[in-house]
Design a protein around this motif. Structure first.
Motif, PDB file in Angstrom:
ATOM      1  N   ARG A 193       0.848  -1.191   0.000  1.00  0.00           N
ATOM      2  CA  ARG A 193       0.000   0.000   0.000  1.00  0.00           C
ATOM      3  C   ARG A 193       0.885   1.243   0.000  1.00  0.00           C
ATOM      4  NH1 ARG A 193      -5.180   0.626   0.662  1.00  0.00           N
ATOM      5  NH2 ARG A 193      -6.100   2.536   1.482  1.00  0.00           N
ATOM      6  N   ILE A 194       0.530   2.215  -0.858  1.00  0.00           N
ATOM      7  CA  ILE A 194       1.269   3.478  -0.924  1.00  0.00           C
ATOM      8  C   ILE A 194       0.373   4.597  -0.428  1.00  0.00           C
ATOM      9  CG2 ILE A 194       2.539   5.108  -2.371  1.00  0.00           C
ATOM     10  CD1 ILE A 194       3.058   2.857  -4.343  1.00  0.00           C
ATOM     11  N   VAL A 195       0.853   5.304   0.595  1.00  0.00           N
ATOM     12  CA  VAL A 195       0.128   6.429   1.188  1.00  0.00           C
ATOM     13  C   VAL A 195       0.928   7.695   0.901  1.00  0.00           C
ATOM     14  CG1 VAL A 195      -0.764   7.418   3.326  1.00  0.00           C
ATOM     15  CG2 VAL A 195      -0.761   4.932   3.005  1.00  0.00           C
ATOM     16  N   ALA A 200       2.354  15.448  -2.722  1.00  0.00           N
ATOM     17  CA  ALA A 200       3.583  14.678  -2.933  1.00  0.00           C
ATOM     18  C   ALA A 200       3.755  14.417  -4.433  1.00  0.00           C
ATOM     19  CB  ALA A 200       3.503  13.358  -2.178  1.00  0.00           C
ATOM     20  N   ILE A 201       5.003  14.362  -4.875  1.00  0.00           N
ATOM     21  CA  ILE A 201       5.306  14.116  -6.298  1.00  0.00           C
ATOM     22  C   ILE A 201       5.611  12.636  -6.487  1.00  0.00           C
ATOM     23  CG2 ILE A 201       6.934  14.609  -8.158  1.00  0.00           C
ATOM     24  CD1 ILE A 201       7.347  17.376  -6.889  1.00  0.00           C
ATOM     25  N   LEU A 202       4.916  12.018  -7.447  1.00  0.00           N
ATOM     26  CA  LEU A 202       5.086  10.584  -7.697  1.00  0.00           C
ATOM     27  C   LEU A 202       5.166  10.305  -9.197  1.00  0.00           C
ATOM     28  CD1 LEU A 202       2.523  10.684  -5.231  1.00  0.00           C
ATOM     29  CD2 LEU A 202       3.907   8.652  -4.848  1.00  0.00           C
ATOM     30  N   PHE A 285       0.985  14.792  -8.918  1.00  0.00           N
ATOM     31  CA  PHE A 285       0.862  15.170  -7.506  1.00  0.00           C
ATOM     32  C   PHE A 285      -0.134  14.223  -6.832  1.00  0.00           C
ATOM     33  CE2 PHE A 285       2.422  19.156  -9.326  1.00  0.00           C
ATOM     34  CZ  PHE A 285       3.449  19.432  -8.443  1.00  0.00           C
ATOM     35  N   GLY A 286      -0.060  14.172  -5.496  1.00  0.00           N
ATOM     36  CA  GLY A 286      -0.810  13.196  -4.710  1.00  0.00           C
ATOM     37  C   GLY A 286      -2.191  12.827  -5.207  1.00  0.00           C
ATOM     38  N   ARG A 287      -3.093  13.800  -5.296  1.00  0.00           N
ATOM     39  CA  ARG A 287      -4.479  13.500  -5.667  1.00  0.00           C
ATOM     40  C   ARG A 287      -4.575  12.988  -7.097  1.00  0.00           C
ATOM     41  NH1 ARG A 287      -7.979  14.689  -1.867  1.00  0.00           N
ATOM     42  NH2 ARG A 287      -7.411  16.176  -0.234  1.00  0.00           N
ATOM     43  N   ARG A 288      -3.815  13.574  -8.004  1.00  0.00           N
ATOM     44  CA  ARG A 288      -3.807  13.099  -9.396  1.00  0.00           C
ATOM     45  C   ARG A 288      -3.187  11.703  -9.478  1.00  0.00           C
ATOM     46  NH1 ARG A 288      -6.867  16.605  -9.344  1.00  0.00           N
ATOM     47  NH2 ARG A 288      -6.780  18.636 -10.385  1.00  0.00           N
ATOM     48  N   ALA A 289      -2.193  11.446  -8.637  1.00  0.00           N
ATOM     49  CA  ALA A 289      -1.566  10.125  -8.617  1.00  0.00           C
ATOM     50  C   ALA A 289      -2.550   9.055  -8.185  1.00  0.00           C
ATOM     51  CB  ALA A 289      -0.363  10.141  -7.674  1.00  0.00           C
ATOM     52  N   MET A 290      -3.455   9.427  -7.289  1.00  0.00           N
ATOM     53  CA  MET A 290      -4.466   8.468  -6.847  1.00  0.00           C
ATOM     54  C   MET A 290      -5.458   8.176  -7.973  1.00  0.00           C
ATOM     55  SD  MET A 290      -6.589   8.530  -3.287  1.00  0.00           S
ATOM     56  CE  MET A 290      -7.609   7.145  -2.808  1.00  0.00           C
ATOM     57  N   ASP A 291      -5.759   9.186  -8.783  1.00  0.00           N
ATOM     58  CA  ASP A 291      -6.682   8.997  -9.913  1.00  0.00           C
ATOM     59  C   ASP A 291      -6.159   7.953 -10.893  1.00  0.00           C
ATOM     60  OD1 ASP A 291      -8.385  10.887  -8.854  1.00  0.00           O
ATOM     61  OD2 ASP A 291      -7.599  12.540 -10.074  1.00  0.00           O
ATOM     62  N   VAL A 292      -4.828   7.934 -11.101  1.00  0.00           N
ATOM     63  CA  VAL A 292      -4.247   6.984 -12.065  1.00  0.00           C
ATOM     64  C   VAL A 292      -3.705   5.731 -11.364  1.00  0.00           C
ATOM     65  CG1 VAL A 292      -3.699   8.751 -13.766  1.00  0.00           C
ATOM     66  CG2 VAL A 292      -2.006   8.179 -12.008  1.00  0.00           C
TER      67      VAL A 292
END
Length: 354
Positions: A193-195, A200-202, A285-292
Motif C-alpha cells: 500500500r502506498i500512502v 507529494a510528487i510521484l 501530484f498526490g491526488r492526481r496520482a491516486m486517480d491513475v
C-alpha cells in the motif's frame, strides 16, 4: 561601503577557517593512524517507541492548558496510572501469564535518497534486524520514503531490500510526504500500500542519461583523444572522443531496455496500473496520482502513524553509522560555508536594493 566591510569579514573568516581546518585535520589523521583497528564496530541500531513520543506530546500540551493546581493534580494522576500499569505488567510476567493476545507491532523505517541511494546500507541493516523479530501476517513495516531517484543499479538494490520484506509475508506500507519519483517510485511500488500527502510528487517512470562532449573543443586546440576497447559495444558513448551514430543508437537501445525493465518491475508489483499510460516519464501530484492508481491513499505519514498507535506498538528502527571526526568536521564546515554564502548573498541583495 557596508558591502565591502561584509566581504572583508567573509574573507577573513574563510582564511581563518581554512587554517584551523588544516591544523585539526593533521592532528586527526595522526591520531587515526594510531587508533586504526581499535574499534571494528561502525554503527548502532537505534530503536524508539513512537507511541511514547506522541503520548508525551499530547500530555505536554494538556498540562500547559491546565492551571497550576490542576497541573499538579494531573501529574499525580498520571504518575499513579503509570505505576499501576507497570505493577500489572510485572505481575503478569512473574505469573507467566501468556494468555493475552500479542499486540500488533508496526516497525517504521526511513529512507532519504540521494542520486546514489546512499541510505541503502543503513536500510539493509535495519531490515535485517526487523525481519529477525517481525511476525508474518501480524506485524507491519512502514517505510517513510523521500527520493527523486538516481542511479538505476543503486535504486534497484534499494528496492530489492524492500522486496525482502514482502517475500517474508510481512505487510509493507510506503508513506510519501514529499517525493517518490523515478528510482524513488521504484522503491515505493514494492509496498502493498502506498500512502502519500496531497501534493507529494510521484511517478517519473522513465530513464534519462546525459553527458557533455568536448571533442570539438579538443580538436580546435589540436588535442587528440583516443579510446581503445576490446568488444564492439564496450564504449558506445564518450565524453572526449567523437561519438558515432552507431554508438548513439546502441546507447538508446540500452536506455529503452532499461525502461522496459523498469515498467515490468512496476507492473508486476502494481498490476492494477495502466502501465502504458503512466510510464511515459510524467509526474503526478498526490491526488492526481491516486486517480491513475499510482497510490492507494491520501494521508501524511504523521496521520497514518498516529492512527496506528491506537491499536499497535509503533516502533522506529534506524541503523546509524558512526561518523569519523573528519566526516563530522566536513559536515560542520559545509554548513558554516553555506550559512556564510547565504549571508553574503543577502548583504549583496540589500546593497543592490538600496
Amino acid at each position: 561601503m557596508e558591502f565591502l566591510t561584509e566581504f572583508g569579514l567573509f574573507v577573513a573568516k574563510a582564511v581563518t577557517l581554512v587554517v584551523a581546518l588544516i591544523v585539526i585535520i593533521s592532528v586527526v589523521l595522526s591520531a587515526a593512524h594510531k587508533d586504526k583497528g581499535a574499534d571494528s564496530e561502525d554503527g548502532e541500531l537505534r530503536v524508539r517507541k513512537l507511541n511514547e513520543k506522541y503520548r508525551k506530546l499530547r500530555e505536554s500540551l494538556q498540562a500547559r492548558l491546565l492551571s497550576e493546581p490542576e497541573r499538579k493534580v494531573r501529574a499525580k494522576q498520571v504518575k499513579k496510572e503509570e505505576k499501576a500499569r507497570n505493577k500489572a505488567e510485572k505481575g503478569k510476567a512473574k505469573a507467566g501469564d501468556t494468555t493475552e493476545t500479542p499486540k500488533k507491532r508496526i516497525f517504521v523505517l526511513d529512507f532519504d535518497g540521494d542520486i546514489k541511494a546512499s541510505d541503502t546500507d543503513p536500510l539493509r541493516r535495519a531490515i535485517t534486524a526487523v525481519l529477525s523479530v517481525a511476525q508474518p501476517g501480524q506485524d507491519e513495516v512502514v517505510i517513510r520514503l523521500e527520493s527523486g531517484g538516481g542511479l538505476v543499479h543503486s535504486y534497484g538494490l534499494a528496492a530489492a531490500q524492500l522486496d525482502r520484506i514482502r517475500s517474508k509475508g510481512i505487510h509493507l506500507t510506503a508513506c510519501v510526504d514529499k517525493v517518490a519519483a523515478s528510482g524513488g517510485y521504484m522503491m515505493a511500488c514494492v509496498a502493498d500500500r502506498i500512502v502519500a500527502s496531497p501534493f507529494a510528487i510521484l511517478g517519473s517512470i522513465g530513464v534519462v542519461a546525459q553527458l557533455p562532449n568536448f571533442h570539438r573543443l579538443l580538436k580546435k586546440n589540436n588535442v587528440d583523444f583516443e579510446v581503445l576497447t576490446a568488444g564492439e559495444h564496450k564504449r558506445t558513448m564518450t565524453i572526449f572522443g567523437e561519438n558515432t551514430d552507431k554508438g548513439r543508437q546502441k546507447f538508446l537501445e540500452d536506455l529503452d531496455d532499461t525502461h522496459v525493465l523498469f515498467k515490468e518491475y512496476v507492473g508486476e508489483r502494481r498490476p492494477e496500473l495502466d502501465i502504458a499510460a503512466v510510464a511515459n516519464g510524467d509526474i503526478w501530484f498526490g491526488r492526481r496520482a491516486m486517480d491513475v492508481k499510482l497510490i492507494d491513499q491520501i494521508q501524511t505519514s504523521d496521520e497514518y502513524l498516529i492512527e496506528a498507535c491506537e491499536g499497535a506498538d509503533v516502533i522506529s528502527v534506524a541503523y546509524q553509522r558512526k561518523r569519523t571526526l573528519p566526516e563530522k568536521l566536513g559536515l560542520a564546515t559545509s554548513a558554516a560555508l553555506e550559512h556564510t554564502v547565504w549571508r553574503l548573498l543577502s548583504a549583496f541583495r540589500s546593497q543592490k536594493i538600496q
